[in-house]
Design a protein around this motif. Structure first.
Motif, PDB file in Angstrom:
ATOM      1  N   MET A 217     -10.288   4.735 -85.634  1.00 51.58           N
ATOM      2  CA  MET A 217     -10.611   4.972 -87.037  1.00 51.58           C
ATOM      3  C   MET A 217     -11.424   6.253 -87.182  1.00 51.58           C
ATOM      4  SD  MET A 217     -11.664   1.139 -88.302  1.00 51.58           S
ATOM      5  CE  MET A 217     -11.834   1.671 -90.007  1.00 51.58           C
ATOM      6  N   ILE A 218     -11.183   6.972 -88.273  1.00 44.61           N
ATOM      7  CA  ILE A 218     -11.956   8.171 -88.601  1.00 44.61           C
ATOM      8  C   ILE A 218     -12.448   8.050 -90.035  1.00 44.61           C
ATOM      9  CG2 ILE A 218     -11.926  10.683 -88.865  1.00 44.61           C
ATOM     10  CD1 ILE A 218      -9.536  10.721 -86.913  1.00 44.61           C
ATOM     11  N   GLU A 219     -13.744   8.261 -90.228  1.00 44.81           N
ATOM     12  CA  GLU A 219     -14.327   8.359 -91.565  1.00 44.81           C
ATOM     13  C   GLU A 219     -14.770   9.805 -91.780  1.00 44.81           C
ATOM     14  OE1 GLU A 219     -17.390   5.549 -92.387  1.00 44.81           O
ATOM     15  OE2 GLU A 219     -16.243   3.825 -91.642  1.00 44.81           O
ATOM     16  N   TYR A 220     -14.301  10.393 -92.869  1.00 43.73           N
ATOM     17  CA  TYR A 220     -14.545  11.809 -93.150  1.00 43.73           C
ATOM     18  C   TYR A 220     -15.163  11.911 -94.543  1.00 43.73           C
ATOM     19  CZ  TYR A 220     -13.223  16.842 -93.453  1.00 43.73           C
ATOM     20  OH  TYR A 220     -13.195  18.216 -93.568  1.00 43.73           O
ATOM     21  N   THR A 221     -16.421  12.274 -94.598  1.00 51.83           N
ATOM     22  CA  THR A 221     -17.138  12.362 -95.875  1.00 51.83           C
ATOM     23  C   THR A 221     -17.341  13.820 -96.257  1.00 51.83           C
ATOM     24  OG1 THR A 221     -18.307  10.286 -95.432  1.00 51.83           O
ATOM     25  CG2 THR A 221     -19.257  11.733 -97.109  1.00 51.83           C
ATOM     26  N   THR A 222     -16.958  14.135 -97.485  1.00 49.56           N
ATOM     27  CA  THR A 222     -17.168  15.484 -98.010  1.00 49.56           C
ATOM     28  C   THR A 222     -17.575  15.355 -99.477  1.00 49.56           C
ATOM     29  OG1 THR A 222     -16.103  17.615 -98.486  1.00 49.56           O
ATOM     30  CG2 THR A 222     -14.655  15.686 -98.419  1.00 49.56           C
ATOM     31  N   GLY A 223     -18.748  15.865 -99.799  1.00 50.15           N
ATOM     32  CA  GLY A 223     -19.245  15.709-101.166  1.00 50.15           C
ATOM     33  C   GLY A 223     -19.380  14.255-101.521  1.00 50.15           C
ATOM     34  N   HIS A 224     -18.791  13.857-102.646  1.00 53.03           N
ATOM     35  CA  HIS A 224     -18.844  12.475-103.095  1.00 53.03           C
ATOM     36  C   HIS A 224     -17.520  11.734-102.834  1.00 53.03           C
ATOM     37  CE1 HIS A 224     -22.154  13.990-105.990  1.00 53.03           C
ATOM     38  NE2 HIS A 224     -22.678  13.549-104.862  1.00 53.03           N
ATOM     39  N   ASP A 225     -16.807  12.185-101.833  1.00 51.19           N
ATOM     40  CA  ASP A 225     -15.544  11.558-101.466  1.00 51.19           C
ATOM     41  C   ASP A 225     -15.581  11.148 -99.991  1.00 51.19           C
ATOM     42  OD1 ASP A 225     -13.429  12.100-103.816  1.00 51.19           O
ATOM     43  OD2 ASP A 225     -14.735  13.854-103.604  1.00 51.19           O
ATOM     44  N   LYS A 226     -14.988   9.999 -99.692  1.00 51.38           N
ATOM     45  CA  LYS A 226     -14.854   9.561 -98.312  1.00 51.38           C
ATOM     46  C   LYS A 226     -13.400   9.204 -98.052  1.00 51.38           C
ATOM     47  CE  LYS A 226     -16.259   5.501 -96.444  1.00 51.38           C
ATOM     48  NZ  LYS A 226     -17.144   4.482 -95.816  1.00 51.38           N
ATOM     49  N   TYR A 227     -12.903   9.659 -96.905  1.00 50.45           N
ATOM     50  CA  TYR A 227     -11.534   9.383 -96.485  1.00 50.45           C
ATOM     51  C   TYR A 227     -11.587   8.627 -95.162  1.00 50.45           C
ATOM     52  CZ  TYR A 227     -10.607  13.018 -99.930  1.00 50.45           C
ATOM     53  OH  TYR A 227     -10.571  13.753-101.094  1.00 50.45           O
ATOM     54  N   VAL A 228     -10.877   7.513 -95.078  1.00 47.49           N
ATOM     55  CA  VAL A 228     -10.851   6.702 -93.870  1.00 47.49           C
ATOM     56  C   VAL A 228      -9.416   6.650 -93.354  1.00 47.49           C
ATOM     57  CG1 VAL A 228     -11.282   4.434 -92.851  1.00 47.49           C
ATOM     58  CG2 VAL A 228     -12.806   5.304 -94.647  1.00 47.49           C
ATOM     59  N   VAL A 229      -9.217   7.150 -92.142  1.00 43.99           N
ATOM     60  CA  VAL A 229      -7.908   7.096 -91.491  1.00 43.99           C
ATOM     61  C   VAL A 229      -7.921   5.936 -90.508  1.00 43.99           C
ATOM     62  CG1 VAL A 229      -6.212   8.336 -90.097  1.00 43.99           C
ATOM     63  CG2 VAL A 229      -7.624   9.589 -91.743  1.00 43.99           C
ATOM     64  N   ASP A 230      -7.048   4.972 -90.734  1.00 41.42           N
ATOM     65  CA  ASP A 230      -7.007   3.744 -89.936  1.00 41.42           C
ATOM     66  C   ASP A 230      -5.835   3.807 -88.958  1.00 41.42           C
ATOM     67  OD1 ASP A 230      -7.236   1.214 -88.926  1.00 41.42           O
ATOM     68  OD2 ASP A 230      -6.797   0.168 -90.791  1.00 41.42           O
ATOM     69  N   ASN A 231      -6.183   3.774 -87.649  1.00 43.60           N
ATOM     70  CA  ASN A 231      -5.173   3.812 -86.587  1.00 43.60           C
ATOM     71  C   ASN A 231      -4.162   4.951 -86.763  1.00 43.60           C
ATOM     72  OD1 ASN A 231      -6.042   1.727 -84.808  1.00 43.60           O
ATOM     73  ND2 ASN A 231      -5.405   0.215 -86.320  1.00 43.60           N
ATOM     74  N   LEU A 232      -4.638   6.030 -87.335  1.00 40.75           N
ATOM     75  CA  LEU A 232      -3.911   7.299 -87.430  1.00 40.75           C
ATOM     76  C   LEU A 232      -2.713   7.256 -88.381  1.00 40.75           C
ATOM     77  CD1 LEU A 232      -3.882   8.175 -83.607  1.00 40.75           C
ATOM     78  CD2 LEU A 232      -5.599   8.835 -85.308  1.00 40.75           C
TER      79      LEU A 232
END
Length: 301
Positions: A217-232
């Motif tokens: 899993m990858i959590e990528y936070t930028t500003g007031h947004d968060k993106y979570v990539v689950d198992n690619l």
């Protein structure tokens, strides 16, 4: 263009051969000392040209070679190919020994050959697209395994290296400090947590190889947004109370989702146009160097 595939390990069988055998403008040469594997894969993928040794392969005038052998064989194979002017793509890691990796990088530079390390996560669409959302302020990546602890160096340099390289790629800034925490059970490493600290961002990498699930899993936070990539393969975008999920199309092949079509295309294009790959082998050396620092930090505690 003629490409040799050397070693014919698991990744070659599962990824490189299926991808490359589809290309009409590529001639492939299979190379391994194992005659049974050589014959089996030659028949399966309908590839006529074969070699039992790297010396035989070199005589076949290949333009490039993909090294997909056991890690301990990488350096010897790479050095023989590079000194004969053959461009190389090397499965990660280049070597378990950092100084050997340095030697391969120097040799490629001296001989003017194109060299690239197979960090496929940089080419996975859902990972690569995270950078389109802007500079991150925090990144968290977990790559966990079910009940499979490993010796320290093998844990870090053969598996956790993917976490280090992906975090470096997403950071897109120079790493200024590396912090390491780990849990060992004798010579075996169960858990590892690192922080890569850069200007304006902290990237956290986690691996538990003695846990209850295999996941990434990858959590990528930028500003007031968060993106979570689950198992690619699935991205969830969070913005306050809004949630949006993105998936691949039903017909997208697994090897596309995992970046193997893209990374092999990039290497081939670099060889054909004589351009430096991205990542360059010098950039990949920095990933190996951070892994070496992690190993040293674990042993020093």
């Amino acid at each position: 263009m003629k490409i040799g595939i050397v070693g014919l390990g698991d990744i070659a069988k599962k990824a490189y051969l299926p991808v490359l055998s589809e290309k009409e403008d590529i001639e492939l040469v299979l190379c391994t000392r194992n005659s049974d594997v050589l014959e089996s894969l030659s028949n399966k993928f309908r590839i006529q040209e074969k070699a039992h040794t790297v010396e035989e392969l070199i005589k076949k005038d290949v333009d490039a070679a993909i090294i997909s052998a056991a890690t301990e064989a990488h350096v010897e194979l790479a050095e023989k190919l590079i000194t004969n002017g053959i461009n190389v793509y090397i499965d990660k890691p280049v070597s378990m020994n950092f100084h050997e990796t340095e030697r391969v990088v120097k040799l490629a530079r001296e001989h003017g050959t194109i060299a690239m390390v197979g960090f496929n996560r940089r080419f996975i669409p859902m990972v690569n697209e995270l950078k389109d959302h802007g500079k991150p302020s925090m990144i968290l990546m977990q790559k966990n395994r079910f009940a499979d602890p490993q010796p320290v160096r093998q844990f870090v340099v053969e598996d956790f290296i993917h976490v280090v390289d992906t975090l470096r790629f997403l950071l897109d800034r120079e790493v200024e400090e590396v912090k390491v925490e780990s849990i060992r059970n004798g010579e075996m490493l169960d858990q590892l947590v690192i922080q890569l600290i850069a200007q304006g961002c902290i990237a956290i990498g986690i691996m538990n190889r003695n846990g209850g699930v295999t996941e990434e899993m990858i959590e990528y936070t930028t500003g007031h947004d968060k993106y979570v990539v689950d198992n690619l393969t699935e991205t969830t975008h969070y913005h306050d109370k809004e949630v949006r999920v993105t998936n691949y199309g039903g017909w997208d092949p697994t090897l596309y989702k995992r970046g193997f079509y893209q990374i092999t295309d990039h290497f081939i294009e670099c060889v054909q146009t004589n351009h430096t790959p991205d990542p360059s082998i010098e950039d990949s050396l920095r990933t190996h160097e951070i892994c070496e620092r992690i190993v040293e930090a674990i042993y020093s505690t």
